[in-house]
Design an enzyme around this catalytic site. Structure first.
Site, PDB file in Angstrom:
ATOM      1  N   VAL A  84      68.290  45.277 -77.083  1.00 10.04           N
ATOM      2  CA  VAL A  84      67.978  43.856 -77.086  1.00 10.04           C
ATOM      3  C   VAL A  84      68.940  43.108 -77.980  1.00 10.04           C
ATOM      4  O   VAL A  84      69.195  43.510 -79.116  1.00 10.04           O
ATOM      5  CB  VAL A  84      66.538  43.629 -77.600  1.00 10.04           C
ATOM      6  CG1 VAL A  84      66.229  42.153 -77.740  1.00 10.04           C
ATOM      7  CG2 VAL A  84      65.535  44.302 -76.676  1.00 10.04           C
ATOM      8  N   CYS A  85      69.487  42.011 -77.452  1.00 13.73           N
ATOM      9  CA  CYS A  85      70.306  41.103 -78.254  1.00 13.73           C
ATOM     10  C   CYS A  85      69.392  39.953 -78.639  1.00 13.73           C
ATOM     11  O   CYS A  85      69.098  39.083 -77.827  1.00 13.73           O
ATOM     12  CB  CYS A  85      71.490  40.583 -77.440  1.00 13.73           C
ATOM     13  SG  CYS A  85      72.489  39.388 -78.330  1.00 13.73           S
ATOM     14  N   LEU A  86      68.885  39.999 -79.833  1.00  9.27           N
ATOM     15  CA  LEU A  86      67.920  39.003 -80.276  1.00  9.27           C
ATOM     16  C   LEU A  86      68.281  38.584 -81.694  1.00  9.27           C
ATOM     17  O   LEU A  86      68.084  39.346 -82.634  1.00  9.27           O
ATOM     18  CB  LEU A  86      66.513  39.601 -80.208  1.00  9.27           C
ATOM     19  CG  LEU A  86      65.329  38.713 -80.469  1.00  9.27           C
ATOM     20  CD1 LEU A  86      65.328  37.506 -79.522  1.00  9.27           C
ATOM     21  CD2 LEU A  86      64.040  39.479 -80.297  1.00  9.27           C
TER      22      LEU A  86
END
Length: 183
Positions: A84-86
């Site tokens: 996840v790119c968060l």
């Protein structure tokens, strides 16, 4: 201030006491799976994902590592690894946050408000910017194909009872076929 290991234990217990199904990996409290449901008012509604969480030794001072185990179609999630790119998890994490925040705020916001300008899945980002209707349809197709409750996986004891049920179903279907063959 409590130690990182004590805080990790407290946050994990808080998560387990909430409505989330948590499955531990190994014996430690640093790796586990959480069952996550797609948020309302999104094309992810109805989807169920197994999310792997790894807590670093320095948690809560260092952010957890989050990844989807079953596939999800999203600009900010790598389709192959589930990473996840968060920003809030990766860069703006604060010790004030806890694991419940991840599943009640951060991940739902990620799914509700994708950021196609910072993609891990370039195809999803391009489709979202080009044709939102088709993008939403693709999201729903992925939910149907990869994010059903059974895709999350059941604990071993539930799997064995499922196998028993399927054997019983086979027996009853054989009986029905035999019953129909008799005049």
């Amino acid at each position: 201030m409590s130690s990182p290991s004590k805080r990790r234990e407290m946050d994990l217990m808080k998560l387990m006491m909430s409505d989330y199904k948590v499955e531990m990996i190994n014996d430690g409290m640093q790796e586990f799976f959480v069952e996550f449901h797609g948020p309302k008012e999104s094309p992810y509604l109805g989807g169920v994902w197994k999310v792997r969480v790894e807590l670093p030794d320095a948690y809560p001072y260092k952010s957890p590592s989050i990844g989807f185990v079953n596939k999800i179609y999203h600009p900010n999630v790598d389709e192959m690894s589930g990473s996840v790119c968060l920003d809030v998890i990766n860069q703006t994490w604060s010790p004030m946050f806890d694991l419940v925040n991840v599943f009640e705020v951060f991940l739902p916001q990620l799914l509700l408000y994708p950021n196609p300008s910072d993609p891990l899945n370039g195809e999803a980002a391009a489709l979202m910017m080009r044709d939102r209707t088709t993008y939403d349809q693709r999201v729903k197709e992925y939910c149907e194909k990869y994010a059903k409750k059974e895709d999350v996986g059941a604990p071993p004891e539930e799997k064995s009872s499922d196998e028993e049920l399927s054997e019983e179903e086979n027996v009853s279907s054989d009986d029905e076929v035999a019953g129909k063959a008799d005049p």
